[in-house]
Design an enzyme around this catalytic site. Structure first.
Site, short mmCIF file in Angstrom:
data_model
loop_
_atom_site.label_atom_id
_atom_site.label_comp_id
_atom_site.label_asym_id
_atom_site.label_seq_id
_atom_site.Cartn_x
_atom_site.Cartn_y
_atom_site.Cartn_z
N THR C 11 0.83 -1.20 0.00
CA THR C 11 0.00 0.00 0.00
C THR C 11 0.87 1.26 0.00
O THR C 11 2.07 1.20 0.25
CB THR C 11 -0.91 0.02 1.24
N ASP C 12 0.23 2.39 -0.28
CA ASP C 12 0.94 3.66 -0.19
C ASP C 12 0.12 4.65 0.63
O ASP C 12 -0.93 4.29 1.18
CB ASP C 12 1.27 4.21 -1.59
N ALA C 13 0.61 5.88 0.72
CA ALA C 13 0.00 6.86 1.63
C ALA C 13 -1.40 7.31 1.17
O ALA C 13 -2.06 8.04 1.90
CB ALA C 13 0.93 8.06 1.81
#
Lengths: 128, 128, 128, 128
Positions: C11-13
């Site tokens: 995942t990312d921000a």
């Protein structure tokens, strides 16, 4: 001391740098630090000398976030056939301590056989 | 114990799993281990409970390679407000020990404030 | 069709799977798909046959999130010395279409010289 | 045009940059390119404007290897509510073309609802 800017891909769903990426930052800083000392890791590899990790440790002090500029410093120690590199990561702007850690390495040949540490590395460390 | 197959993307130019990926394997095994115990990390997150790392350590014993099936076991300990998880990674086929390590966690809320460990985690650990 | 569970590290921000990871999912599905068809990519590599990408494309339809189970399907086409693999990724639970894409490959030897496609791959594709 | 040095972690067991990492290089170049134009992606995010990808494409021309310095150039186009960015990656030393590609983006709010493209981006693109 090397500056690394946090890429968006380095973050996770907590909105902070994913913890595994600090090992990547250590690695990038390690390669640059060797280069500054006159040692080219790519040249080493081409002559069959690799520095795989036998241990890593990281302590996460404060989160880093997308686009932060991090300062990564590297301090070496020799311990027999092993080289130990200590790292500190600070936020460039706030100077907050983000993470500390170390990596332990041995030198191996293309067949993963442990070698003595290369003389150019030893003499470089001795000079620091 | 969880099985993870090494993806090609996890390897590096030494032909082995890049060392940072063991932290990813620890994480995947951690999430599955919690699920097996009846704890859903995604549910925790949605109620504002996160388990960020405050420390990680990994010892690299033998290289793992593309397509190897790895077995990752997780052993928990409670230390005050911190939970410590120990990991062992073996090669599924050869049973060789590939890596050992641990991660230390605290529980924080959405604003990264440290909380007491969730009761459902404590009672789960007590049962083991 | 292969099931892949989204790791937290993926995942990312934005709280969703970082777009580059779909290429990783394509790759994992590709290797499993070959295995199901009786072709072991690791064996190919050991005999000096690699399938590097010459092109990739991905269309992002809906976000995937941590812990989602994704279904990745693979559909092959032969185009001269190139193999084209089409992918579809669905959410296992909701059946939503998450992403589509393709990868184009040629077969090369250890020195990156283009080879004809391996006969076992061609006959496998012909059977589908 | 941005320079990116290939990290060891970016390579795979073929000894070259893993193909998924070109999307990371595109992203890093995109963020720097916006910054050079006076647009700070982090500021956008904090005001609830995100630029997720709806499509990516990459053509792999020549392999890049550990420690290569890559030059990544970015060329923008506007297509209705979508922004299309074209990329070219060259080897800094040899000037070889390594990869080309594009990413297509829409602007969304914190709830992934599509917005009109921000005016500061449109006026910036118009000036190029």
């Amino acid at each position: 001391m090397m500056k690394i800017r946090v890429a968006f891909a380095d973050t996770d769903a907590m909105g902070i740098v994913h913890h595994a990426n600090y090992l990547r930052y250590f690695e990038v800083a390690r390669v640059e630090w060797l280069r500054e000392k006159g040692l080219d890791y790519k040249v080493w590899q081409s002559r069959g000398q690799h520095l795989p990790l036998i241990e890593s440790q990281c302590r996460y002090k404060k989160p880093a976030r997308f686009d932060d500029v991090l300062e990564v410093s590297v301090i070496p120690k020799i311990d027999g056939v092993r080289i130990i590199l200590d790292y500190e990561i600070h936020n460039h702007e706030t100077k907050d301590l983000i993470a500390t850690g170390f990596t332990k390495h041995v030198c191996v040949d293309d067949n993963m056989k442990v070698l003595a540490l290369p003389k150019d590395m030893l003499s470089m460390i001795a000079k620091i």
